[in-house]
Every structure is written in C-alpha cells, then in structure tokens.
Enzyme design. Structure first.
Site, PDB file in Angstrom:
ATOM      1  N   ARG A  28       0.210   7.636  -2.712  1.00 41.57           N
ATOM      2  CA  ARG A  28       0.774   8.702  -1.875  1.00 41.57           C
ATOM      3  C   ARG A  28       2.237   8.968  -2.225  1.00 41.57           C
ATOM      4  NH1 ARG A  28      -1.223   5.991   3.395  1.00 41.57           N
ATOM      5  NH2 ARG A  28      -1.876   4.445   1.846  1.00 41.57           N
ATOM      6  N   ARG A  79       1.962  -5.125   5.969  1.00 39.10           N
ATOM      7  CA  ARG A  79       1.202  -4.072   5.273  1.00 39.10           C
ATOM      8  C   ARG A  79       1.965  -2.770   5.406  1.00 39.10           C
ATOM      9  NH1 ARG A  79      -5.077  -2.723   4.327  1.00 39.10           N
ATOM     10  NH2 ARG A  79      -4.653  -0.978   2.967  1.00 39.10           N
ATOM     11  N   ASN A 123     -10.749  -2.824  -6.262  1.00 35.58           N
ATOM     12  CA  ASN A 123      -9.937  -1.868  -7.033  1.00 35.58           C
ATOM     13  C   ASN A 123     -10.559  -1.470  -8.381  1.00 35.58           C
ATOM     14  OD1 ASN A 123      -6.718  -3.159  -5.856  1.00 35.58           O
ATOM     15  ND2 ASN A 123      -7.929  -1.448  -5.101  1.00 35.58           N
ATOM     16  N   ASP A 180       0.838  -1.207   0.000  1.00 34.91           N
ATOM     17  CA  ASP A 180       0.000   0.000   0.000  1.00 34.91           C
ATOM     18  C   ASP A 180       0.868   1.251   0.000  1.00 34.91           C
ATOM     19  OD1 ASP A 180      -2.278   1.499   0.065  1.00 34.91           O
ATOM     20  OD2 ASP A 180      -2.802   1.049   2.141  1.00 34.91           O
TER      21      ASP A 180
HETATM   22  C1  FPP Z   1      -2.161   0.157  -3.224  1.00 42.51           C
HETATM   23  O1  FPP Z   1      -1.622   1.448  -3.229  1.00 42.51           O
HETATM   24  C2  FPP Z   1      -1.610  -0.604  -4.327  1.00 42.51           C
HETATM   25  C3  FPP Z   1      -2.340  -1.189  -5.312  1.00 42.51           C
HETATM   26  C4  FPP Z   1      -3.791  -1.152  -5.371  1.00 42.51           C
HETATM   27  C5  FPP Z   1      -1.684  -1.876  -6.412  1.00 42.51           C
HETATM   28  C6  FPP Z   1      -0.512  -2.720  -6.008  1.00 42.51           C
HETATM   29  C7  FPP Z   1       0.300  -2.957  -7.179  1.00 42.51           C
HETATM   30  C8  FPP Z   1       1.628  -2.915  -7.204  1.00 42.51           C
HETATM   31  C9  FPP Z   1       2.492  -2.663  -6.039  1.00 42.51           C
HETATM   32  C10 FPP Z   1       2.318  -3.169  -8.452  1.00 42.51           C
HETATM   33  C11 FPP Z   1       2.777  -4.586  -8.498  1.00 42.51           C
HETATM   34  C12 FPP Z   1       2.218  -5.257  -9.616  1.00 42.51           C
HETATM   35  C13 FPP Z   1       2.776  -6.336 -10.185  1.00 42.51           C
HETATM   36  C14 FPP Z   1       2.068  -6.952 -11.285  1.00 42.51           C
HETATM   37  C15 FPP Z   1       4.049  -6.919  -9.775  1.00 42.51           C
HETATM   38  P1  FPP Z   1      -2.594   2.673  -3.466  1.00 42.51           P
HETATM   39  O2  FPP Z   1      -2.655   2.940  -4.908  1.00 42.51           O
HETATM   40  O3  FPP Z   1      -3.919   2.403  -2.822  1.00 42.51           O
HETATM   41  O4  FPP Z   1      -1.825   3.800  -2.705  1.00 42.51           O
HETATM   42  P2  FPP Z   1      -2.489   5.001  -1.884  1.00 42.51           P
HETATM   43  O5  FPP Z   1      -3.265   4.386  -0.748  1.00 42.51           O
HETATM   44  O6  FPP Z   1      -1.291   5.764  -1.401  1.00 42.51           O
HETATM   45  O7  FPP Z   1      -3.336   5.773  -2.832  1.00 42.51           O
END
Ligand code: FPP
Length: 253
Positions: free
Chosen positions: A38, A201, A82, A34
């Site tokens: 950000r 996490r 998502n 996660d």
């Molecule tokens: C959450 O961060 C992350 C995700 C929903 C996507 C996770 C994907 C990756 C780390 C890429 C890896 C993929 C592969 C195929 C290896 P967020 O976007 O919710 O972050 P935020 O809470 O800061 O907005």
C-alpha cells in the site's frame, strides 16, 4: 556528517532514558511488518519499492531495539502463504535477505547481534538460504540481541511438525504421554526463545496471519495504522511505552 551522528546519539540517548525509566523494556518483541504494498501504491511505485523501503526500516528498528536492551526481535519477513504472490514479487522478496545482510552484516556483528532463522528452510532458494546461514554462522558467538527472521514461516505447520516429531519420539520411547507446555515448546521452531512480550502489527490490519499462534498466548498486542515503510523509531518507542502501561496478569488477578 559528524554533527548528524552526534545529533542521533544525543537523540537516541534521551529516548533510551525516557522509555527505560517508564517501566521494563519488553524482552522479546515480535513484528508483523505490513503495508509495504500500500505504501508503494500510494506513490505509484512498484510493490518491490515498498519492500525495499521496508527493509531499510528493519535496519533502523533493529539498531534501536538493540540499543534499548531488547533481548529478541522477531520479524515476519515471509510467510508460508506468501508463495501465492506473483512470481516476480516472490523472487524480489527472496533476494531481500541477501541485500539486507550484504549491507548490514558488519553492523550486526559490531552491535554484537545474533542472527537466527525460524521457518521451513527446505523450500528457500539456495541463494537466500546461503546468505542467511552465513549470517547465522558469523554471528552465532554474539551475546547481544537476537534478530530472529521468520522466513517461510507458518504457525500451523510449525505446530503440526512439532506434533509429528513428538510422535516419533514417543514411539522411540524418548518421551512418555505426559506432555507439558514446556516440553511442547521445545519442539517448536522458537525453541529456546522466550515467548514474545509485545507484538506489533502495522498497517491497520488486526489479525495474526498464522504468526506464532502458540507463542503469543499471553503477549500484549499493539496495532498501528502506520504502513511499515513509514514506521519510525518514534513508533517503536510509542509501542514500548504503551506496553509499559499494560497490567500483565497472565490469567491471574
Ligand atoms: C507485508 O506487506 C510484507 C511482507 C509480506 C514482506 C515483509 C518484508 C519486509 C518488510 C522486508 C524486510 C526483509 C528483510 C529481509 C529485512 P504487504 O506486501 O502485504 O503490504 P500490503 O498489505 O500493503 O500489500
């Protein structure tokens, strides 16, 4: 170039010695990655840049986990929730497995890593599914670490599907009304995989977000404020070291 490789090998060998002498290496590590959005926002970059950087971190963590002797690494790459994100972001996230595998599959094969997927495949775009299934097929004979992608995964729907399948099997007299935990587990998408020993996490959020609700019953949790794209080998070592200090009693004393 050679010096860099040598330094990394020396560094990683000493890291391996440090953690493996402290206690058992978790057999199954699950990660809720996660903080990509950000991370990008802090740099005035589009969210996709955060996801891209996050993908690079998956490569680093996969290599180190495999090197340390972790048996299964499950990464939460896309949840059933998502899809609510803007279309552009969803499209980008659905392209990432292809990019990850097109650049990393040879290394996964070389490292004897087996790729698996856990999630509802029916809704995935064909380009995503094809790339992942190709990797699953090409690595199915590998005997090293399992890299398990939770892709379009949601734990509640997984549990409901398991119940539906059990009801069908009950109606067909394939099972009786005695349902054990072991039997139920075989109907889940994680069937055959040991439950996670350690859940990581990142980004300071302290919730499970519909991730492996059944499987995490006795898992040790490790939360960190670090945003996923900033997660490094040192953080993985820190999480494993913290895990090694926990007394796991599984409800006993
Ligand atoms: C959450 O961060 C992350 C995700 C929903 C996507 C996770 C994907 C990756 C780390 C890429 C890896 C993929 C592969 C195929 C290896 P967020 O976007 O919710 O972050 P935020 O809470 O800061 O907005």
């Amino acid at each position: 170039m050679l010096k860099i490789v040598k330094d990394w090998m020396n560094k990683s060998n000493s890291i391996n010695k440090d953690v493996s002498s402290e206690g058992p290496i978790p057999e199954h590590i699950a990660i809720i990655m996660d903080g990509n959005g950000r991370w990008a926002k802090k740099r005035a970059l589009p969210r996709s840049a955060g996801h891209h950087e996050g993908m690079k971190v998956v490569k680093k963590v996969t290599k180190l986990a495999s090197n340390l002797g972790v048996g299964i690494l499950t990464v939460y790459a896309f949840s059933t929730e998502n899809w609510k994100r803007p279309k552009d972001e969803v499209n980008y996230l659905m392209r990432l497995p292809e990019e990850f595998l097109s650049t990393f599959l040879p290394e996964l094969i070389e490292e004897n890593i087996q790729v698996r997927i856990m999630g509802d495949k029916t809704q995935l775009p064909s380009h995503t599914l094809n790339a992942v299934e190709k990797a699953v097929e090409e690595t199915k004979g590998n005997t090293g670490m399992i890299l398990n992608f939770a892709l379009n995964y949601g734990s509640r729907s997984e549990i409901l599907s398991a119940i539906e399948e059990m009801m069908i099997d009950y109606k067909n007299n394939e099972i009786d009304s005695n349902v054990s935990e072991e039997l139920f587990s075989t109907y889940l998408m994680s069937s055959g995989l040991k439950d996670p020993d350690l859940l990581i996490r990142t980004s300071g959020e302290m919730r499970l977000s519909n991730f492996m609700l059944w499987q995490l019953a006795y898992t040790e949790f490790w939360f960190s404020d670090v945003l996923w794209p900033d997660f490094s080998e040192a953080h993985l070592i820190e999480a494993i070291t913290a895990y090694q200090k926990r007394g796991r009693r599984f409800g006993g004393i």
